[in-house]
Design a protein around this motif. Sequence first.
Motif, PDB file in Angstrom:
ATOM      1  N   THR A 103       4.417  -8.583  -9.704  1.00 16.16           N
ATOM      2  CA  THR A 103       4.558  -9.559  -8.628  1.00 16.16           C
ATOM      3  C   THR A 103       5.873  -9.324  -7.897  1.00 16.16           C
ATOM      4  N   ILE A 104       5.809  -9.337  -6.575  1.00 18.89           N
ATOM      5  CA  ILE A 104       7.022  -9.192  -5.770  1.00 18.89           C
ATOM      6  C   ILE A 104       7.737 -10.545  -5.726  1.00 18.89           C
ATOM      7  N   THR A 105       8.940 -10.591  -6.264  1.00 19.70           N
ATOM      8  CA  THR A 105       9.755 -11.805  -6.248  1.00 19.70           C
ATOM      9  C   THR A 105      11.116 -11.480  -5.655  1.00 19.70           C
ATOM     10  N   PRO A 106      11.838 -12.479  -5.133  1.00 22.10           N
ATOM     11  CA  PRO A 106      13.173 -12.220  -4.585  1.00 22.10           C
ATOM     12  C   PRO A 106      14.113 -11.576  -5.604  1.00 22.10           C
ATOM     13  N   ALA A 111      16.797  -6.141  -7.314  1.00 20.86           N
ATOM     14  CA  ALA A 111      17.084  -5.115  -8.322  1.00 20.86           C
ATOM     15  C   ALA A 111      16.328  -3.815  -8.100  1.00 20.86           C
ATOM     16  N   HIS A 112      15.250  -3.848  -7.308  1.00 22.40           N
ATOM     17  CA  HIS A 112      14.391  -2.671  -7.154  1.00 22.40           C
ATOM     18  C   HIS A 112      13.842  -2.554  -5.738  1.00 22.40           C
ATOM     19  N   ASN A 113      13.382  -1.373  -5.391  1.00 22.63           N
ATOM     20  CA  ASN A 113      12.617  -1.172  -4.158  1.00 22.63           C
ATOM     21  C   ASN A 113      11.162  -1.538  -4.415  1.00 22.63           C
ATOM     22  N   PHE A 114      10.500  -2.067  -3.389  1.00 24.23           N
ATOM     23  CA  PHE A 114       9.082  -2.400  -3.500  1.00 24.23           C
ATOM     24  C   PHE A 114       8.322  -1.879  -2.285  1.00 24.23           C
ATOM     25  N   SER A 115       7.079  -1.497  -2.537  1.00 23.62           N
ATOM     26  CA  SER A 115       6.170  -1.164  -1.441  1.00 23.62           C
ATOM     27  C   SER A 115       5.728  -2.452  -0.774  1.00 23.62           C
ATOM     28  N   LYS A 116       4.962  -2.318   0.291  1.00 23.44           N
ATOM     29  CA  LYS A 116       4.289  -3.467   0.864  1.00 23.44           C
ATOM     30  C   LYS A 116       3.248  -3.967  -0.140  1.00 23.44           C
ATOM     31  N   PRO A 117       2.834  -5.232  -0.044  1.00 26.87           N
ATOM     32  CA  PRO A 117       1.856  -5.779  -0.999  1.00 26.87           C
ATOM     33  C   PRO A 117       0.523  -5.023  -0.950  1.00 26.87           C
ATOM     34  N   PHE A 221       1.145  -8.502  -5.434  1.00 26.66           N
ATOM     35  CA  PHE A 221       1.635  -7.397  -6.251  1.00 26.66           C
ATOM     36  C   PHE A 221       2.118  -6.267  -5.346  1.00 26.66           C
ATOM     37  N   GLY A 222       3.124  -5.533  -5.833  1.00 28.16           N
ATOM     38  CA  GLY A 222       3.628  -4.378  -5.107  1.00 28.16           C
ATOM     39  C   GLY A 222       3.954  -3.252  -6.060  1.00 28.16           C
ATOM     40  N   ILE A 223       4.181  -2.066  -5.518  1.00 27.17           N
ATOM     41  CA  ILE A 223       4.576  -0.897  -6.302  1.00 27.17           C
ATOM     42  C   ILE A 223       6.095  -0.885  -6.373  1.00 27.17           C
ATOM     43  N   CYS A 224       6.632  -0.790  -7.573  1.00 26.97           N
ATOM     44  CA  CYS A 224       8.064  -0.919  -7.811  1.00 26.97           C
ATOM     45  C   CYS A 224       8.710   0.448  -8.015  1.00 26.97           C
ATOM     46  N   MET A 225       9.876   0.631  -7.406  1.00 30.67           N
ATOM     47  CA  MET A 225      10.632   1.880  -7.552  1.00 30.67           C
ATOM     48  C   MET A 225      12.101   1.589  -7.813  1.00 30.67           C
ATOM     49  N   LYS A 226      12.843   2.608  -8.172  1.00 32.39           N
ATOM     50  CA  LYS A 226      14.267   2.457  -8.423  1.00 32.39           C
ATOM     51  C   LYS A 226      14.967   2.009  -7.152  1.00 32.39           C
ATOM     52  N   LYS A 227      15.942   1.132  -7.312  1.00 27.59           N
ATOM     53  CA  LYS A 227      16.696   0.645  -6.162  1.00 27.59           C
ATOM     54  C   LYS A 227      17.361   1.806  -5.437  1.00 27.59           C
ATOM     55  N   GLY A 228      17.177   1.861  -4.123  1.00 26.09           N
ATOM     56  CA  GLY A 228      17.775   2.912  -3.326  1.00 26.09           C
ATOM     57  C   GLY A 228      16.909   4.127  -3.116  1.00 26.09           C
ATOM     58  N   ASN A 229      15.743   4.173  -3.788  1.00 22.09           N
ATOM     59  CA  ASN A 229      14.842   5.315  -3.616  1.00 22.09           C
ATOM     60  C   ASN A 229      13.987   5.083  -2.370  1.00 22.09           C
ATOM     61  N   ASP A 230      14.657   5.122  -1.224  1.00 23.33           N
ATOM     62  CA  ASP A 230      14.005   4.761   0.031  1.00 23.33           C
ATOM     63  C   ASP A 230      12.998   5.810   0.499  1.00 23.33           C
ATOM     64  N   ALA A 231      13.268   7.077   0.203  1.00 17.71           N
ATOM     65  CA  ALA A 231      12.359   8.142   0.654  1.00 17.71           C
ATOM     66  C   ALA A 231      10.997   8.004  -0.017  1.00 17.71           C
ATOM     67  N   THR A 233       9.829   5.269  -1.397  1.00 17.75           N
ATOM     68  CA  THR A 233       9.264   3.993  -0.950  1.00 17.75           C
ATOM     69  C   THR A 233       8.538   4.163   0.381  1.00 17.75           C
ATOM     70  N   GLU A 234       9.152   4.887   1.314  1.00 23.73           N
ATOM     71  CA  GLU A 234       8.528   5.112   2.613  1.00 23.73           C
ATOM     72  C   GLU A 234       7.254   5.941   2.474  1.00 23.73           C
ATOM     73  N   ALA A 235       7.307   6.974   1.630  1.00 17.98           N
ATOM     74  CA  ALA A 235       6.130   7.827   1.443  1.00 17.98           C
ATOM     75  C   ALA A 235       4.981   7.051   0.820  1.00 17.98           C
ATOM     76  N   ILE A 236       5.284   6.206  -0.153  1.00 16.43           N
ATOM     77  CA  ILE A 236       4.245   5.397  -0.793  1.00 16.43           C
ATOM     78  C   ILE A 236       3.690   4.372   0.180  1.00 16.43           C
ATOM     79  N   ASP A 237       4.549   3.750   0.970  1.00 18.72           N
ATOM     80  CA  ASP A 237       4.072   2.790   1.966  1.00 18.72           C
ATOM     81  C   ASP A 237       3.143   3.449   2.982  1.00 18.72           C
ATOM     82  N   ASN A 238       3.520   4.636   3.423  1.00 12.77           N
ATOM     83  CA  ASN A 238       2.676   5.350   4.390  1.00 12.77           C
ATOM     84  C   ASN A 238       1.305   5.667   3.800  1.00 12.77           C
ATOM     85  N   ALA A 239       1.297   6.139   2.545  1.00 10.68           N
ATOM     86  CA  ALA A 239       0.032   6.458   1.882  1.00 10.68           C
ATOM     87  C   ALA A 239      -0.785   5.188   1.643  1.00 10.68           C
TER      88      ALA A 239
END
Length: 267
Positions: A103-106, A111-117, A221-231, A233-239
């Motif tokens: 679950t995406i929570t504040p 603490a982490h990067n998240f994809s879109k829901p 729900f969202g896909i969780c990644m390490k904080k700061g792993n923006d590249a 995160t963007e690739a997963i969001d695009n897919a």
Amino acid sequence: MKKTLLAIAAIVLAGSILFTGCQKKSGGLTMKPGVLTIGMEIGYPPMEYYDIDGVTPIGFDVELGKALAAKMGLKAEFIDTAWEGIFAGVDTGRYDCIISSVTITPARQEAHNFSKPYVANTLAMVLPKNSALTIKDPLELTGLNVAFQADTTADFYMEELAKQGLRYIARRYDKVMYCFDDLRMGRADAIVTDLLVAYDYIAPLDSPFEIVWISDDPEVFGICMKKGNDALTEAIDNALNELFANGTMLDISKKIFGMDLVSIARK
């Protein structure tokens, strides 16, 4: 000697070329070339659990992980991880991301990067069918044994009710299936869990369970990644966007849930 050195150099060069090629395939985004490693607590039906062979992971998040990796030109690799350590695993580089009904929570977003829901959810309360209890709201759980999975939104919700003065006996479990085992055996009076999970347990015609309350507060729900792993995160969001656009997400939802529970997550 020279021939030996030349042979070794050729092997090293070939390996380097192969490695570089794999890196290009994954775009340098993942820890293992050509592979998207996914942390998952495989014991949360219908989202992620083992097939009857006890080896093959199946469920909504598994289908999503495979489709997502394929869209990114990668192969999905699932790493079964206890929920209590799942976030530490992505932080320490054990896997690239978590796809495990997170679950995406504040607090988690801090603490982490998240994809879109990718799917909508809420909480539900489950009782045995024909229970002597007539409760229809978690506020009526005073003095009762309440089961839920530890460190989940159900746990956080019940903790908040406790802070507000509700006195109940908390029964925390490592896996949600143990909650239902104890409710079936009479060692728990009620379960608070994700509605998606509750639906799965009450779906069989001979199910001994029933849902008696559904929260009005939606969550996603969202896909969780390490904080700061923006590249990544963007690739997963695009897919993920492409999987929504081409109907794959809707197909997975209908296959697992028999209904559309994904479109609302994007509204």
